[in-house]
Motif scaffolding. Structure first.
Motif: not given
Lengths: 668, 138
Positions: B63, B65, B68, B87-91, B116
């Motif tokens: 990722y 930062p 993004r 815009g896909a939340p990697p978390s 996701v």
């Protein structure tokens, strides 16, 4: 002797099953032979069945609270660290517990019909009681066989359980939303059972419909509020900034609600005009069948994706139940069709009954198109082997125009008299609403609401709101003139004495709020995403977002990474804490949004990514969503209207002016 | 009888129109659910929307930062596809764990994820590594 909760629960369910089967026979015999002793026996069977099933549900709660991991359900859905609140509501955190809750509500409704319903309409209600007993027996079979036995014991007792699904132990709305939906689903069994009883007995009249009007209304209200509570949960928990995704689970809940809404309106046509008899029976059967279809679709795991979910043994049983219900109901309906002839026909296109007819067509079309979108993946897989899902564009493009058509019909229907309208009536009823609609459209254009659909929604919403205000104003004026009441008393009396009509208007107002909320939030949401380091700020739609750092938080049942944000606009300041949650037994982490809710904008923040090594930076997504809180308010207003409409009306004392309580052109 | 016929025709016309619009939109809104192997076998055209399910290959998650940009490899044990997302939340992703992403295929063979997908009713069970997807057409 040392009884465990599992012994009590499993024993109670196994004792309830033969009682329910006995009840089918006793009630059927009582109805056929008009036998008082058999009816008494059926009544006690109903009451004891309910008490036993309720005992089993309590035993499950007891097993959860005492963390009895020898029970597979408890081991899978509870852990020593689960907070007490979420432990208790884990009763409906998974399949077996949900079916147990369903059975409990159904047994409660059966007992109520046995003791109260049979007093008013002995033969019809006793026949309906036999039908309800049959449904209870089916669900008791589910909970006493491996299909959904909640008390099955594991071979080894784990020292600790898995805990509930992370997403289900995250928000207090979980306490509210599933039971509301189940209550709504299950209470519709009563109108269905009466309808079937009426067909079995060959009653030509609408006694079944009058007797179950309140059940249908309460069921519909609970389902509606449950759906809104579910979308609120989705908004507050799932962290995508939306509240409705046309997911099969959501579709399963909205379909019976749509058909039930059509039914609640066409019922009035049958009462006033003696029309649409077989149609109303069909709508009740369809609503009930859709509640079972929805349960089948979501519980068998067949639609969501065969890739991702293990199939449950309950699927084939529910499918068999659904097929049996549809075949038997439709068979009965066809058999009795010659008796269900309408006396008369729908009159002029500009009459209230004609609008109700159109409204029914649109509601049924909306249901069928949602059903098509939900089932299409199954059809496509059966035909071509490809797995697919139907995305939002389909539902948005098809359902939004239908919703607007319904909004339009909701505005004109109550304003038109039965049988047909004269030109003078049309002018009297529609001048103010049309002016309001123009005002609504102007407001939408002035606030730069994007898209023709949004502008049209505002115009129609203003139109409907104006008709409701006009109705209330006329009703209040009439009461003041006739009874010399103050405005406040007159308003309260309208709601109390003619709750069905004015409660209905309150519901319409709630739907207007929902429509405005959806149109505004869908077309004017502003979104931004940025990576920031501690102390950095950025601007979104006039709001300043300051990132104050990341925190690690350890809780007994989970670990959290929390981002501390300060949102400022003008002089006001708010602290938000979007987070990512890690549960020990879940494969996926769970995002938890930080939301600053307000009557105007909601500021919705998501922690999208963060520096795992040094906690120095974080990627924050911010959505500014206007008027989304009107959606929850609208749901509450719909619920309030349903309560007003369902409350028993006081006995009338004023016999002097029974005909002029309301404006003469718009009879109830 | 005249009014009744007008009503009947209006109702039928509305039903036909709604049915037509529904079927039209059904075809353009279909999102195929694929495993990496299926995507490869079918040579899915660029720009096609799809849901891709599999496992996040260990050590592949990157990722950036500031831009993004999110990159990882999704695999079903047989085939692998590089997923690129903004815009896909990697978390919400974990290496070695199952994932379902929605997006479109790009001309270079990578998958551009927009979302996701969070599963909210059951625990997600990804296909085991090395397993041939069972639903493949024969």
């Amino acid at each position: 002797m040392n009884l465990s909760f599992a012994d009590i629960g499993a024993g109670a369910l196994r004792a309830a099953l033969p009682l329910a089967i006995w009840g089918i026979g006793a009630a059927a015999y009582a109805a056929a032979k008009r036998d008082g002793r058999a009816l008494a026996s059926a009544r006690w069977a109903a009451l004891i069945t309910f008490l036993l099933v309720a005992l089993a549900a309590l035993a499950m709660v007891g097993a959860l609270v005492t963390h009895d991991f020898s029970i597979v359900y408890v081991a899978r859905n509870n852990a020593l660290e689960t907070p007490l609140f979420f432990t208790v509501i884990s009763l409906w955190a998974a399949l077996e517990g949900s079916i147990l809750l369903w059975t409990t509500i159904l047994a409660g409704a059966t007992a109520y019909v046995a003791w109260r319903g049979t007093l008013a309409l002995p033969r019809l209600a006793t026949t309906a009681l036999a039908v309800l007993f049959a449904m209870c027996a089916f669900f008791l079979v589910l909970v006493t066989t491996p299909a959904a036995d909640p008390f099955i014991r594991g071979e080894i007792v784990p020292p600790n359980g898995n805990g509930p699904n992370p997403l289900l132990q995250n928000h207090p709305l979980m306490a509210l939303h599933p039971p509301l939906l189940y209550l709504g689903y299950v209470l519709f069994s009563v109108p269905f059972a009466y309808a079937i009883a009426s067909l079995i007995l060959g009653e030509g009249g609408d006694r079944w419909l009058v007797a179950t009007r309140r059940y249908a209304l309460v069921s519909w209200g609970l389902l509606g509020v449950g759906i809104v509570a579910g979308s609120w949960w989705s908004y507050a928990v799932l962290g995508w900034g939306g509240y409705w995704a046309w997911d099969p689970v959501e579709n399963a809940a909205i379909m019976p609600w749509l058909v039930a809404t059509a039914y609640l309106h066409s019922v009035m046509v049958e009462e006033k005009r003696r029309l649409l008899r077989s149609w109303n029976l069909s709508l009740v059967i369809a609503t009930f069948a859709l509640t079972i279809l929805g349960t089948f679709l979501t519980r068998s795991g067949i639609v969501n994706s065969v890739h991702a979910f293990s199939l449950s043994a309950i699927g084939p049983l529910l499918l068999g139940y659904l097929v049996a219900i549809v075949v038997l109901s439709v068979g009965l309906l066809l058999w009795r069709m010659p008796m269900l002839r309408d006396s008369g026909s729908v009159g002029a296109p500009l009459s209230r009954e004609a609008v109700f007819l159109f409204q029914n067509v649109v509601f049924v079309a909306a249901t069928l198109t949602v059903l098509l979108g939900t089932l299409y993946p199954l059809i496509a897989e059966a035909l071509g082997g490809a797995q697919l899902s139907i995305g939002r564009p389909y539902f948005d493009r098809v359902e939004v125009p239908l919703a607007l058509a319904l909004l339009f019909l909701m505005g004109i229907g109550p304003q038109l008299p039965w049988h047909g309208a004269s030109r003078a009536t049309l002018e009297r009823q529609f001048t103010a609403p049309i002016v309001a609609a123009a005002g609504g459209a102007l407001l939408a254009v002035a606030t730069e609401l994007g898209g023709a659909f949004a502008v049209l929604t505002y115009a129609l919403a203003a139109f409907v709101a104006a008709t409701v205000v006009q109705e209330f104003a006329r009703g209040v004026r009439a009461r003041r003139a006739l009874h010399g009441e103050s405005a406040g008393t007159a308003f309260a009396n309208l709601l109390r004495r003619n709750g069905r009509r004015y409660g209905g208007y309150v519901v319409h107002l709630g739907i207007v709020l929902v429509a405005v909320a959806v149109a505004t939030s869908q077309s004017k949401t502003i979104e931004a995403e940025q990576t920031v380091t501690r102390g950095q700020t950025f601007e979104v739609a006039g709001y300043t977002v300051a990132f104050n750092g990341l925190r690690d938080v350890a809780e007994p049942q989970r670990d959290l990474i929390v981002a501390d944000l300060t949102i400022t606009r003008g002089g006001s300041e708010q602290q938000l804490h979007p987070a990512i949650l890690f549960f020990p037994n879940a494969t996926q982490a769970v995002g938890s949004p930080g939301i600053a809710a307000g009557p105007g904008d909601d500021v919705y923040t998501i922690l999208a990514a963060y520096d795992t090594a040094a906690h120095s930076w974080a990627t924050i997504r911010v959505l500014v969503i206007p008027l989304v809180s009107w959606l929850w308010l609208g749901g509450a207003v719909v619920g309030l209207g349903a309560v007003i409409a369902a409350l028993p009306q006081p006995k009338r004392r004023e016999v002097a002016h029974p005909l002029i309580e309301a404006p003469a052109t718009v009879g109830d | 009888m005249g009014a009744r016929r007008v009503l009947l025709i209006a109702v039928l016309a509305a039903a036909v129109l709604i049915g037509f619009v529904a079927v039209q939109n059904l075809q353009v809104s279909a999102v195929y659910y694929l495993t990496p192997t299926e995507a490869r076998d079918r040579a899915v055209a660029a720009g096609t929307a799809a849901r891709l399910g599999g496992q996040v290959e260990a050590g592949s998650l990157r990722y950036e930062p500031q831009t993004r940009e999110l990159r990882f490899v999704i695999s079903d044990g047989t085939s692998r596809i590089t997923v690129i997302g903004t815009g896909a939340p990697p978390s919400l992703l974990r290496e070695g764990a199952g994932a379902v992403v929605e997006g479109t295929f790009a001309a270079d063979g990578t998958f551009r994820a927009t979302q996701v997908i969070a599963k909210h009713d059951e625990v997600y069970a990804p296909p085991p590594p090395g397993a041939t997807p069972s639903h493949r057409p024969p």
